[in-house]
Design a protein around this motif. Structure first.
Motif, PDB file in Angstrom:
ATOM      1  N   ILE A  76      49.672  20.770  37.162  1.00 35.24           N
ATOM      2  CA  ILE A  76      48.426  21.434  37.542  1.00 35.24           C
ATOM      3  C   ILE A  76      48.679  22.810  38.165  1.00 35.24           C
ATOM      4  N   PRO A  77      49.610  22.916  39.144  1.00 35.88           N
ATOM      5  CA  PRO A  77      49.889  24.266  39.661  1.00 35.88           C
ATOM      6  C   PRO A  77      50.308  25.226  38.557  1.00 35.88           C
ATOM      7  N   PHE A  78      51.065  24.695  37.616  1.00 36.51           N
ATOM      8  CA  PHE A  78      51.510  25.523  36.501  1.00 36.51           C
ATOM      9  C   PHE A  78      50.303  26.013  35.701  1.00 36.51           C
ATOM     10  N   ALA A  79      49.407  25.094  35.399  1.00 40.80           N
ATOM     11  CA  ALA A  79      48.210  25.451  34.631  1.00 40.80           C
ATOM     12  C   ALA A  79      47.364  26.450  35.406  1.00 40.80           C
ATOM     13  N   VAL A  80      47.182  26.185  36.700  1.00 37.63           N
ATOM     14  CA  VAL A  80      46.344  27.069  37.498  1.00 37.63           C
ATOM     15  C   VAL A  80      46.988  28.453  37.611  1.00 37.63           C
ATOM     16  N   ARG A  81      48.333  28.450  37.721  1.00 40.06           N
ATOM     17  CA  ARG A  81      49.009  29.733  37.813  1.00 40.06           C
ATOM     18  C   ARG A  81      48.845  30.524  36.511  1.00 40.06           C
ATOM     19  N   LYS A  82      48.925  29.775  35.420  1.00 45.08           N
ATOM     20  CA  LYS A  82      48.715  30.435  34.121  1.00 45.08           C
ATOM     21  C   LYS A  82      47.307  31.039  34.070  1.00 45.08           C
ATOM     22  N   MET A  83      46.357  30.284  34.626  1.00 41.10           N
ATOM     23  CA  MET A  83      44.982  30.795  34.664  1.00 41.10           C
ATOM     24  C   MET A  83      44.921  32.081  35.484  1.00 41.10           C
ATOM     25  N   CYS A  84      45.671  32.082  36.585  1.00 41.22           N
ATOM     26  CA  CYS A  84      45.680  33.269  37.441  1.00 41.22           C
ATOM     27  C   CYS A  84      46.319  34.453  36.729  1.00 41.22           C
ATOM     28  N   GLU A  85      47.326  34.138  35.920  1.00 45.29           N
ATOM     29  CA  GLU A  85      48.030  35.236  35.252  1.00 45.29           C
ATOM     30  C   GLU A  85      47.230  35.781  34.081  1.00 45.29           C
ATOM     31  N   ASN A  86      46.424  34.935  33.492  1.00 49.30           N
ATOM     32  CA  ASN A  86      45.616  35.371  32.368  1.00 49.30           C
ATOM     33  C   ASN A  86      44.356  36.065  32.891  1.00 49.30           C
ATOM     34  N   LYS A  87      44.488  37.384  33.058  1.00 50.53           N
ATOM     35  CA  LYS A  87      43.405  38.120  33.712  1.00 50.53           C
ATOM     36  C   LYS A  87      42.122  38.090  32.897  1.00 50.53           C
ATOM     37  N   LYS A  88      42.299  37.942  31.613  1.00 52.86           N
ATOM     38  CA  LYS A  88      41.116  37.910  30.760  1.00 52.86           C
ATOM     39  C   LYS A  88      40.269  36.688  31.101  1.00 52.86           C
ATOM     40  N   PHE A  89      40.969  35.617  31.416  1.00 52.44           N
ATOM     41  CA  PHE A  89      40.267  34.404  31.822  1.00 52.44           C
ATOM     42  C   PHE A  89      39.788  34.528  33.265  1.00 52.44           C
ATOM     43  N   LEU A  90      40.673  35.071  34.091  1.00 53.82           N
ATOM     44  CA  LEU A  90      40.435  35.063  35.542  1.00 53.82           C
ATOM     45  C   LEU A  90      39.265  35.950  35.962  1.00 53.82           C
TER      46      LEU A  90
END
Lengths: 258, 637
Positions: free
Chosen positions: B251-265
């Motif tokens: 989950i932290p990995f997924a959330v971090r990926k979400m944070c890194e994907n600025k288009k999503f964030l």
């Protein structure tokens, strides 16, 4: 600084008054009839001793507080006449803030901190990223974007706050003692960044400070004392000379500032 | 102000702030006391005839499980409490208090909090003990009158257990404070919370987590019969490990990926709450994992209890299929005459009756010499169909094909045996085409294994065995005609019975402990779910205090309150529903494995318990959200 009467004014302040502790007791008037105009591209420093009303003035202009009398027109809109919802829209769209404390959110990266106001306003992510990059370049933060606030120095954090405040391209940026918690080098970095934002992007800045050095980066300096504008200096020379002039004036106005 | 006074005022404040903690501790004491009370109070002595020693054993086991849970829960709760306190301790250091005195103050305060929970829990426990027992028995479908009775032993046991655990936690906290350096106490609150772990470590954790979960779920699916017990153990271990790694890695990995994907964030409030989540989950992963495991375990426990109960119901139904059975080893009896006899002798009414001819075969024919005591019989397909027709019992099997038989079994609580797919009778091997646990043949089906054969196969074995005639009757009043039925027994001159009779009294409550177990498990389930909810509630309340400063900043830079409210909602919703979703997925596998072992269809249990948890969590979530908004975002300027 010559201006035409037709020039667009960002802020028009007419005969502003504000007092505290009126209810039944003795009222202290903090702002006693101030009038001033702010035009696009201005960089104004407001100086004055403690209790002169600097912060109160800033709070009134930035819509955080309401005046007792007088008028404030922001971009032609009378702030007295608008409701709370519109006020919060104005705050969001037209005004930027920098405070003495850095006020970055510790749980997100610098990049996200700067992007936050844009993203909350629903700006497209590609545009958000473009503008964050641009602001980061102005404030010399490009290589720190991925860092978290705890990994940044005080000066970097304050420049981050500046970038965040200007990223929305507000009509006007209010800065309340932005160098108050910084050492001299960090102060200089921040002021240079603000100055460059002012020059290159035409950011309009109103900065409250008690520091003559900080004020010397502005184009004009207003001296506030006892709730009134006592004097105004306009920069015509090099910054160093302007700084000397501000110091001289401070001494002639009687007394050391704090 | 004296130390005691200071502690007391702190305690008064913390009761308001940690009301939930006190409440859930008190509730735990309440439940524990009532469990103990079932054992020691004489109010339930009426259950003696129902094997009360079994009930006591079950309750004791439940108490131990609950005690272990209480240990962890208290451990967690007092840690939160201590963490919160440490933040304020800096102030006391400037007031000139030394570590020992601060520690003492903390100990007094924690003691008072515990005492409040203890007194409230015990008072409620004693006050509502009769109600608790009534509910327990009502749920267990045992109807006896209970009177209020008070005995000291459960009070003492509960007190001892509670203070043993809680006292340990107080000492632990005291030692922790005394041992802390002044600097650590001063900065304790502001630890560097953002520790970016190295990418490799979290990648390994993520991969391990996914593997562990997948393997665990697979093992759960493989769990079926007792012989696959190892799979069950592996499933439990792997799923628990997987859940921990999921919260620590995936989950932290997924959330971090979400944070890194600025288009999503960079989509409105997402910037705020996803970042906040990424920051939180690192700190709170143990809590999430604990809550998820706790909930999955409670759903499984509930499933087990309900499965037992379902089986028990079916045993009772099996036994109640007929009231009387008359067995003849020789003479053919007239069923109509017996029916008339029953109705005349005792003014009884026969609801239905049946007769069947069955063949008893020696063990050798079934190649089961090992099981000397086992008895085997066969019955023809037409006979069974006739019985089903007459009694209204359903026979849901397609007509037998050549080489097929159906296994007529009886319901037992748990079977250690594995299902055969084939049986060899004499020289012929048959495929077991189906299994039926309906008591077509009545009481003999308890003690003997029967196979339903095609009529021609049945005829084939007739020379090998002895035929037995079964007459079964279901009546209104079992006692009324019992004497008449007994009178039907016939003995040969040498004393052997050629006609035997059997009066099948319905369930006399000897196994009522199963129902009590079931009720206790329901209580345990509800308590554990409430506890899981309150753990998250505590955490959110704790986070709210930390977040306050962030919201002040956000408001200052002109973010409207509405936006902040929305962001908070998203974040807290995740906090409650993420463990819920995880639990739901895991419980599907757990319940399925359990269903395989218990041979019960448990999907209904799964759905109902999940919906129940959803309801509880939603209520707690809404309260929590309001609390969080008031505490963190507030209305003040």
């Amino acid at each position: 600084m010559e201006r035409n009467i037709t020039d667009r004014k960002i802020l028009e302040i007419r005969n502003l008054t504000k007092g505290f502790g009126s209810r039944g007791g003795y009222e202290t008037r903090v702002i006693k009839g101030i009038s001033m105009d702010i035009f696009p591209g201005d960089f104004i420093a407001v100086m004055g001793p403690s209790g002169a009303g600097k912060t109160t003035l800033l709070n009134l202009l930035s819509t955080l507080d309401k005046p007792d009398g007088g008028q404030i027109l922001l971009d032609g809109e009378n702030l007295e006449k608008v409701g709370n919802k519109r006020l919060s829209e104005i705050r969001r769209d037209k005004i930027g803030f920098i405070f003495q404390e850095y006020n970055l959110l510790d749980n997100m990266s610098l990049e996200d901190n700067i992007a936050l106001p844009l993203s909350l306003n629903g700006v497209k992510s590609t545009e958000v990223r473009r503008r964050v990059q641009k602001m980061a370049a102005v404030f010399g933060l490009t290589e720190h974007l991925k860092k978290y606030p705890y990994q940044l120095s005080g000066g970097q954090k304050q420049r981050g706050a500046g970038a965040r405040a200007l990223v929305t391209e507000p009509e006007i940026l209010f800065a309340d003692e932005p160098t108050g918690a910084l050492d001299s080098r960090s102060s200089r970095d921040l002021l240079v960044s603000l100055e460059s934002a002012n020059r290159s992007g035409n950011a309009t800045i109103l900065m409250v400070t008690h520091d003559a050095y900080a004020a010397s980066y502005a184009k004009q300096v207003y001296f506030l004392a006892d709730g009134q504008i006592r004097c105004r200096l306009v920069k015509k020379e090099e910054r160093k000379a302007f700084y000397e002039r501000i110091l001289d004036l401070q001494i002639s106005m009687g007394g050391e500032q704090e | 102000m004296s130390l005691l006074k200071l502690s007391f005022s702190n305690f008064r404040r913390s009761v308001r702030e940690y009301g939930v903690l006190v409440l859930s501790l008190a509730f735990s004491v309440f439940i524990f006391f009532n469990f103990q009370n079932v054992i020691y109070s004489d109010a339930l002595d009426v259950l003696r005839s129902m094997r009360k020693e079994m009930i006591d054993a079950v309750v004791q086991a439940a108490s131990v499980v609950f005690g272990v849970f209480l240990l962890f829960f208290t451990w967690y709760a007092t840690n939160v409490f201590l963490g919160q306190r440490k933040k304020e301790i800096g102030i006391y250091i400037f007031m000139g208090l030394d570590n020992a005195r601060i520690g003492k103050m903390y100990a007094i305060e924690t003691f008072l909090t515990g005492a409040a929970a203890w007194i409230a829990g015990l008072a409620a426990g004693v006050g509502f003990s009769k109600l608790f027992q009534m509910i327990l028995l009502k749920m267990s479908e045992i109807s006896v009158d209970i009177r209020f009775s008070f005995s000291l032993t459960p009070v003492l046991v509960t007190t001892a257990v509670f203070w043993l655990i809680y006292g340990f936690m107080i000492i632990k906290g005291y030692v922790s404070i005394v041992r802390s350096s002044v600097l650590a106490l001063l900065t304790g609150a502001r630890k560097k919370e953002k520790e970016t772990k190295s990418g490799a470590v979290s990648a390994v954790k993520t991969v391990l987590g996914v593997i562990a979960l997948a393997a665990g779920y697979w093992c759960a699916l493989e769990t079926g019969e007792i012989s696959s017990f190892l799979y069950a153990v592996a499933a439990v271990v792997l799923v628990i490990a997987g859940i921990y790694l999921a919260y620590d890695g995936v989950i932290p990995f997924a959330v971090r990926k979400m944070c890194e994907n600025k288009k999503f964030l960079y989509k409105k409030e997402r910037t705020l709450w996803v970042n906040s989540l990424s920051f939180r989950i690192r700190k709170n992963y143990r809590m999430y994992a604990m809550v998820t495991v706790l909930m999955t375990a409670s759903v499984t426990v509930l499933g087990a209890a309900i499965a037992l109960n379902q089986r028990y119901d079916r045993i009772v139904r099996f036994q109640e299929t007929y009231s009387y059975q008359v067995v003849s080893y020789g003479p053919e009896l007239d069923r109509e005459e017996i029916v008339r006899g029953i109705e005349e002798n005792g003014a009884n009414e026969v609801e239905y009756s049946s007769e069947a001819r069955v063949l008893i075969l020696p063990n050798e024919v079934f190649h089961a010499e090992k099981y000397a005591n086992a008895a085997y019989g066969v019955v023809s397909e037409s006979q069974i169909k006739a019985v089903a027709e007459e009694t209204g019992l359903e026979w849901n099997h397609p007509d037998l094909e050549k080489g097929q038989v159906i296994d007529l079994d009886h319901v037992i609580l748990m079977s250690m045996a594995t299902d055969n797919t084939e049986v060899t009778i004499g020289d012929a091997a048959y495929e077991i085409a189906g299994k039926d646990e309906t008591a077509y043949l009545g009481d003999v089906q308890w003690s003997m294994s029967f196979y339903v054969l095609r009529d021609e196969d049945y005829e084939k074995y007739r020379p090998d065995g002895a035929e037995m005639l079964l007459y079964n009757f279901k009546v209104k009043d079992i006692d009324a005609s019992a004497d008449y039925i007994r009178s039907l027994a016939q003995q040969t001159e040498d004393g052997a019975y050629i006609v035997g009779t059997n009066i099948i009294y319905p369930e006399k409550g000897e196994d009522a402990y199963i129902r009590v177990t079931y009720s206790l498990c329901v209580f345990l389930f509800v308590t554990l779910i409430l506890a899981a909810g309150s753990i998250i509630f505590l955490k959110v309340g704790n986070d709210a205090a930390e977040d306050r400063q962030r919201y002040v900043i956000l408001k200052k830079i002109g973010i409207p309150e509405k936006t902040l409210q929305k962001s908070a909602k998203q974040e807290i919703r995740f906090t409650y529903y993420c463990p819920f979703v995880f639990m739901t997925v895991s419980s599907v596998f757990a319940i399925r494995a359990l269903g395989n072992v218990m041979r019960e269809d448990l999907w209904k249990v799964n759905v109902v318990s999940t919906l129940f948890i959803l309801a509880v969590f939603t209520v707690i979530y809404l309260i929590s959200l309001t609390g969080y908004r008031n505490k963190a975002i507030g209305k003040e300027k």
